[in-house]
Design a protein around this motif. Structure first.
Motif, short mmCIF file in Angstrom:
data_model
loop_
_atom_site.label_atom_id
_atom_site.label_comp_id
_atom_site.label_asym_id
_atom_site.label_seq_id
_atom_site.Cartn_x
_atom_site.Cartn_y
_atom_site.Cartn_z
N PRO A 140 12.12 26.56 -16.97
CA PRO A 140 11.20 26.89 -15.88
C PRO A 140 10.69 25.60 -15.24
O PRO A 140 10.26 24.69 -15.96
N GLY A 141 10.79 25.52 -13.94
CA GLY A 141 10.38 24.29 -13.25
C GLY A 141 11.48 23.25 -13.21
O GLY A 141 11.31 22.20 -12.58
N GLY A 142 12.61 23.52 -13.86
CA GLY A 142 13.74 22.61 -13.79
C GLY A 142 14.47 22.74 -12.47
O GLY A 142 14.06 23.50 -11.58
N ASN A 143 15.56 22.01 -12.33
CA ASN A 143 16.29 21.98 -11.07
C ASN A 143 17.78 22.11 -11.27
O ASN A 143 18.34 21.52 -12.19
N VAL A 144 18.40 22.86 -10.37
CA VAL A 144 19.86 22.97 -10.34
C VAL A 144 20.35 22.33 -9.04
O VAL A 144 19.89 22.68 -7.95
N GLY A 145 21.25 21.37 -9.17
CA GLY A 145 21.96 20.82 -8.02
C GLY A 145 23.34 21.43 -8.01
O GLY A 145 24.06 21.32 -9.01
N PHE A 146 23.70 22.11 -6.93
CA PHE A 146 25.01 22.78 -6.94
C PHE A 146 25.92 22.20 -5.86
O PHE A 146 25.59 22.16 -4.70
N VAL A 147 27.08 21.73 -6.31
CA VAL A 147 27.98 21.02 -5.41
C VAL A 147 29.38 21.62 -5.37
O VAL A 147 30.21 21.18 -4.58
N GLY A 148 29.65 22.58 -6.25
CA GLY A 148 30.90 23.31 -6.11
C GLY A 148 30.76 24.25 -4.93
O GLY A 148 29.77 24.99 -4.86
N VAL A 149 31.69 24.21 -3.98
CA VAL A 149 31.58 25.10 -2.82
C VAL A 149 31.56 26.55 -3.34
O VAL A 149 32.50 26.98 -4.00
N PRO A 150 30.47 27.29 -3.07
CA PRO A 150 30.33 28.62 -3.66
C PRO A 150 31.38 29.61 -3.12
O PRO A 150 31.58 29.72 -1.91
N HIS A 151 32.01 30.27 -4.03
CA HIS A 151 32.97 31.31 -3.68
C HIS A 151 32.46 32.63 -4.24
O HIS A 151 32.41 32.82 -5.44
N GLU A 152 32.04 33.50 -3.34
CA GLU A 152 31.49 34.80 -3.74
C GLU A 152 30.34 34.66 -4.72
O GLU A 152 30.30 35.33 -5.74
N VAL A 153 29.41 33.78 -4.38
CA VAL A 153 28.21 33.60 -5.18
C VAL A 153 27.04 34.21 -4.43
O VAL A 153 26.79 33.86 -3.27
N THR A 154 26.36 35.18 -5.04
CA THR A 154 25.11 35.68 -4.47
C THR A 154 24.00 35.49 -5.50
O THR A 154 24.25 35.53 -6.70
N LEU A 155 22.81 35.27 -4.99
CA LEU A 155 21.67 35.01 -5.88
C LEU A 155 20.65 36.10 -5.67
O LEU A 155 20.37 36.50 -4.54
N ASP A 156 20.07 36.55 -6.78
CA ASP A 156 19.03 37.56 -6.70
C ASP A 156 17.69 36.86 -6.52
O ASP A 156 17.27 36.05 -7.36
#
Lengths: 338, 338
Positions: B254-270
């Protein structure tokens, strides 16, 4: 004692309930000095969230400590205290990292529209003021326990910095407090999105430099127009709908940040769209406990006056009227006095 | 000149193409010294992205300037240059804010697996080295143009700080470079997720302090086990699948961070799940141009050696073999020499 109970959409009643008592050595019981109705209380009130069995309502409170459990030493009977809607032990790893609203022992408050309230994790949740504050400060201290703390978190999550441009999506009490927060954190321009005259006025009084009444694609276009076609550095999303989130994400510049504090209702995000936007996103229930000492000081020094969001004050027995006024947007926020 | 062209899934050919030439005064043409195959090139190669008409491939390059347009003064013919997969004028509002990969004049490179390449926005894209570097540095400088720059961004987006704990999801070249970045930025613990012996070894050589071979729920549980049940401060998502994103979000505290650099393919976030996680999220094509001077210096001073991700070196005419080896995970990354 008397407390509010929701029975069905549109049906909140003040009823005779059992007096709360100490259940755990970490509990306290407070006598409520002021409580209020939250925008999030309107979700079940409007039938947009399941209610289930009738249950008490309310998670915002300031009060005077009546009794404490054996392990509570941070506060004592007779003190005036401000807490948070999310209780915290303030010692677990998440609390130590500043995320008290993800405390491993977190319990969300849910019965504060009442004369007395049991506060779990009282030791790590309640902050006492020096002496009893003058009555004029009570509304602002009450605001600090939720909406002001939440607006503050929204501004921090959106990484508002001195000289930056901030957009505030939502003109409810949290959005208005977000304007205060953005100003306190040094934003040079604060663009409030609102189409209600009284809320626009309060936004400007709190520090908004521009007000936009457009919404949706028009609202996004208007923000872009005001920001050299790029978007804002920081956007505070203070609603929780898919439309508001869309507004927020599209109002931020590449590399900008959205802080979202409206509890999301049926909000989904497209990973690819978020990716190419370069927008940073952080939300959640505000770790109000982290900010309490600072915000209490800002209130008592007269620096901020978030209590102005309460444009309706009622005795607790008229709690139903408070819900109704907020539902019909006749009131921004209703303060209840037991 | 000769360059790679994709015709269909699994079908990449080296063909005779027109020599590139200056089309705009802001262009340069370079003679490619080294280029390579990217993990993202495998999406169309595997039939997971539409290909359409046959077209050139490749977006990573280092080379020697052959010719410049009249408005290009930052580099000149004969200089050895490193660029980015996303070109930028380096003067627009987004560039000035450090988001060159959202440059208003951005063009993505797409024909670099070739002997010569036209570089749009050359003035704001290319960085020349002092003299021509020794051949031993070429693979690392090539890595800087994309995978190392991307790993660097992932670590910054995940807010890796001195003393922090970082998890790297993905053991491709970007993930491995993410390990280097996390180490350079001072992470005390770096947990690499990999089940391939050779990649595990390289991760450890690059600075991983722990390697996890579990995936999915087991992988999440293992990360929690290693982080006092809380999760990691920073997570670098270097894949782009829904599964990898889920892994990343659930591995962060909690309070951490995600850096995302893979080009998302069919990724949805709730939205609601993201809300209650308190996790901060930022992704996108890395603004490599921002990091080029620093990363080139780190390479030429011998401080980092990301070129080790190239475990297969082929002459350009064997480009098809490079794709095949990466597709079958026989190679982490194939370097191509024209």
């Amino acid at each position: 004692m008397r407390g509010a109970v929701i029975h069905a959409p549109g049906d909140v009643r003040l009823e005779e309930l059992d007096d709360p008592r100490i259940l755990h050595p970490t509990d306290a019981v407070i006598r409520t000095v002021a409580t209020c109705v939250c925008g999030s209380d309107l979700w079940p009130y409007r039938g947009l969230e399941p209610i289930g069995d009738p249950h008490p309502m309310g998670h915002e409170y300031v009060g005077v400590v009546e009794e404490v459990g054996s392990e509570v030493t941070a506060v004592e009977p007779g003190q005036f205290v401000v807490g948070s809607f999310a209780t915290s032990d303030n010692t677990c790893a998440n609390c130590r990292a500043g995320w008290q609203s993800s405390c491993l022992r977190r319990e969300f408050m849910s019965s504060c529209q009442a004369e007395y309230v049991r506060i779990p994790n009282a030791h790590g949740t309640l902050v006492a003021t020096d002496g009893h504050p003058d009555g004029e400060f009570v509304p602002s201290l009450l605001a600090v326990s939720d909406v002001m703390g939440t607006g503050w978190y929204a501004a921090l999550a959106a990484e508002v910095e001195p000289g930056s441009t901030a957009v505030v999506v939502g003109d409810g009490a949290v959005g208005l407090c977000g304007v205060i927060a953005a100003k306190e954190l040094g934003a040079e321009r604060i663009i409030a999105m609102s189409r209600h005259a009284s809320r626009q006025e309060l936004a400007v009084e709190f520090g908004a430099t521009e007000v936009i009444s457009e919404r949706g694609e028009e609202g996004i276009a208007r923000v872009k127009e005001l920001t050299n076609g790029i978007g804002a550095d920081s956007v505070l999303e203070c609603v929780g709908t898919a439309e508001a989130m869309r507004q927020a994400l599209h109002s931020a510049r590449p590399g900008g940040n959205v802080g979202f504090v409206g509890v999301p209702h049926e909000v989904t995000l497209d990973g690819e769209e978020l990716f190419f936007s370069h927008v940073g996103l952080r939300g959640g229930p505000a770790p109000v406990r982290r900010y309490l000492p600072d915000l209490i000081e800002r209130v008592l020094s007269g620096r901020i006056n978030p209590g102005k969001v309460f444009d309706l004050t009622l005795p607790l027995e008229k709690v139903a009227e408070g819900y109704q006024a907020m539902d019909e947007r006749r009131a921004i926020k209703a303060l209840l006095k037991p």
